[in-house]
Design an enzyme around this catalytic site. Structure first.
Site, PDB file in Angstrom:
ATOM      1  N   ASP A  67      78.062 126.232  22.080  1.00  0.00           N
ATOM      2  CA  ASP A  67      77.195 126.149  20.904  1.00  0.00           C
ATOM      3  C   ASP A  67      76.033 125.198  21.159  1.00  0.00           C
ATOM      4  O   ASP A  67      76.019 124.467  22.156  1.00  0.00           O
ATOM      5  CB  ASP A  67      77.993 125.712  19.655  1.00  0.00           C
ATOM      6  N   ASN A 136      87.721 119.601  10.147  1.00  0.00           N
ATOM      7  CA  ASN A 136      87.933 120.695   9.190  1.00  0.00           C
ATOM      8  C   ASN A 136      88.479 121.960   9.861  1.00  0.00           C
ATOM      9  O   ASN A 136      88.482 123.027   9.268  1.00  0.00           O
ATOM     10  CB  ASN A 136      86.622 121.021   8.446  1.00  0.00           C
ATOM     11  N   HIS A 138      87.229 123.479  12.563  1.00  0.00           N
ATOM     12  CA  HIS A 138      86.272 124.381  13.224  1.00  0.00           C
ATOM     13  C   HIS A 138      86.475 124.390  14.733  1.00  0.00           C
ATOM     14  O   HIS A 138      86.980 123.438  15.318  1.00  0.00           O
ATOM     15  CB  HIS A 138      84.824 124.063  12.828  1.00  0.00           C
ATOM     16  N   GLU A 143      82.679 127.379  11.413  1.00  0.00           N
ATOM     17  CA  GLU A 143      83.150 126.559  10.310  1.00  0.00           C
ATOM     18  C   GLU A 143      84.164 127.340   9.466  1.00  0.00           C
ATOM     19  O   GLU A 143      84.283 128.567   9.610  1.00  0.00           O
ATOM     20  CB  GLU A 143      81.946 126.166   9.436  1.00  0.00           C
TER      21      GLU A 143
HETATM   22  C1  F6R Z   1      81.018 121.225  20.203  1.00  0.00           C
HETATM   23  C2  F6R Z   1      82.178 121.887  19.632  1.00  0.00           C
HETATM   24  C3  F6R Z   1      82.847 121.322  18.438  1.00  0.00           C
HETATM   25  C4  F6R Z   1      83.586 120.033  18.770  1.00  0.00           C
HETATM   26  C5  F6R Z   1      84.242 119.475  17.510  1.00  0.00           C
HETATM   27  C6  F6R Z   1      84.926 118.162  17.778  1.00  0.00           C
HETATM   28  O1  F6R Z   1      80.551 121.929  21.331  1.00  0.00           O
HETATM   29  O2  F6R Z   1      82.564 122.886  20.135  1.00  0.00           O
HETATM   30  O3  F6R Z   1      83.757 122.266  17.935  1.00  0.00           O
HETATM   31  O4  F6R Z   1      84.560 120.284  19.745  1.00  0.00           O
HETATM   32  O5  F6R Z   1      83.274 119.302  16.518  1.00  0.00           O
HETATM   33  O6  F6R Z   1      83.965 117.188  18.033  1.00  0.00           O
HETATM   34  P1  F6R Z   1      84.396 115.726  18.498  1.00  0.00           P
HETATM   35  O7  F6R Z   1      85.042 115.869  19.811  1.00  0.00           O
HETATM   36  O8  F6R Z   1      83.081 114.972  18.575  1.00  0.00           O
HETATM   37  O9  F6R Z   1      85.313 115.210  17.467  1.00  0.00           O
END
Ligand code: F6R
Length: 244
Positions: A67, A136, A138, A143
């Site tokens: 992403d 959450n 995701h 999301e």
């Molecule tokens: C980003 C991604 C997101 C993160 C998630 C956790 O490329 O794929 O799904 O893995 O937001 O983020 P952290 O590791 O910062 O808690």
């Protein structure tokens, strides 16, 4: 789903980094899907460290990013491309041609997203997909409410996700939207590896353990995948009933 409960965050990180280096060592032409975020930072550091010790060559690998934020200028310190350049591309001495970045600068995002999917297919699909999890539930930027058959597309970030990542944007310029691989895109990876560390992930992990195919927690869609490995540190596993 295979669950690995580690005894420390460092052990969890090493387990995931070793999965990557083992894969590259046994299959030098691997296609690897990269997640960003704070959870993955130590994984990339450990991967680079192991690669150096093992003199591991990665020049035949190809990498796809999960992403990217929309609307950030090139080189923005919080862009996921900058993150990956700093933590993977440069430390491993890789070439930019080995990477496919979500086409956030395309004139027609819809067409470019289809093209991104096509290039994934042409590369033979992802052999090993690294994933984090949002508080959450995701995955990527899929999301809550994302559909199981979603593909690479523009997504709106939830207030919860914007809050979780706001420290990366001290100027308050955090985008409202992102381009993300879809759930179905992720599910087409051959081996999915999710790392969750820290107490802030404990509720999402508990929910994941207790629910299936639940759009309110997109990570639950991964449980139908035949080769999904979940690696947890003690804090992330603190609300589930499993013993090490
Ligand atoms: C980003 C991604 C997101 C993160 C998630 C956790 O490329 O794929 O799904 O893995 O937001 O983020 P952290 O590791 O910062 O808690």
């Amino acid at each position: 789903m295979r669950i690995i409960l580690s005894e420390s965050t460092q052990e969890a990180v090493t387990i995931v980094a070793t999965m990557v280096t083992d894969r590259i060592s046994s299959h030098p032409n691997s296609v690897i899907g990269l997640a960003t975020g704070k959870t993955m930072e130590p994984v990339y550091a450990e991967w680079a460290r192991l690669a150096q010790i093992q003199n591991l060559k990665s020049e035949k690998c190809f990498f796809f990013m999960l992403d990217e934020y929309m609307g950030l200028p090139k080189g923005h310190p919080a862009s996921f491309r900058t993150y990956i350049e700093k933590r993977v591309l440069n430390p491993l001495n890789l070439h930019v041609d080995q990477f496919s970045f979500p086409p956030v600068f395309a004139d027609s995002i819809h067409e470019a997203a289809s093209h991104y999917e096509l290039s994934l297919k042409e590369a033979g699909g992802i052999d090993l997909q690294l994933l984090g999890i949002g508080g959450n539930g995701h995955i990527g930027f899929n999301e809550p409410g994302s559909l199981k058959n979603s593909r690479t597309r523009l997504v709106e970030l939830t207030p919860e996700t914007r809050k979780a990542n706001e420290s990366d944007f001290p100027n308050g310029d955090m985008p409202m939207r992102a381009l993300s691989m879809g759930i179905e895109t992720i599910l087409q990876g051959k081996h999915l590896v999710m790392l969750a560390t820290g107490k802030s992930k404990a509720d999402a992990i508990k929910y994941l353990m207790n629910h299936h195919d639940d759009p309110t927690c997109p990570a639950t869609f991964l449980k139908s995948h035949p080769n999904f490995t979940l690696v947890l540190d003690p804090d992330a596993a603190s609300k589930i009933n499993l013993k090490i």
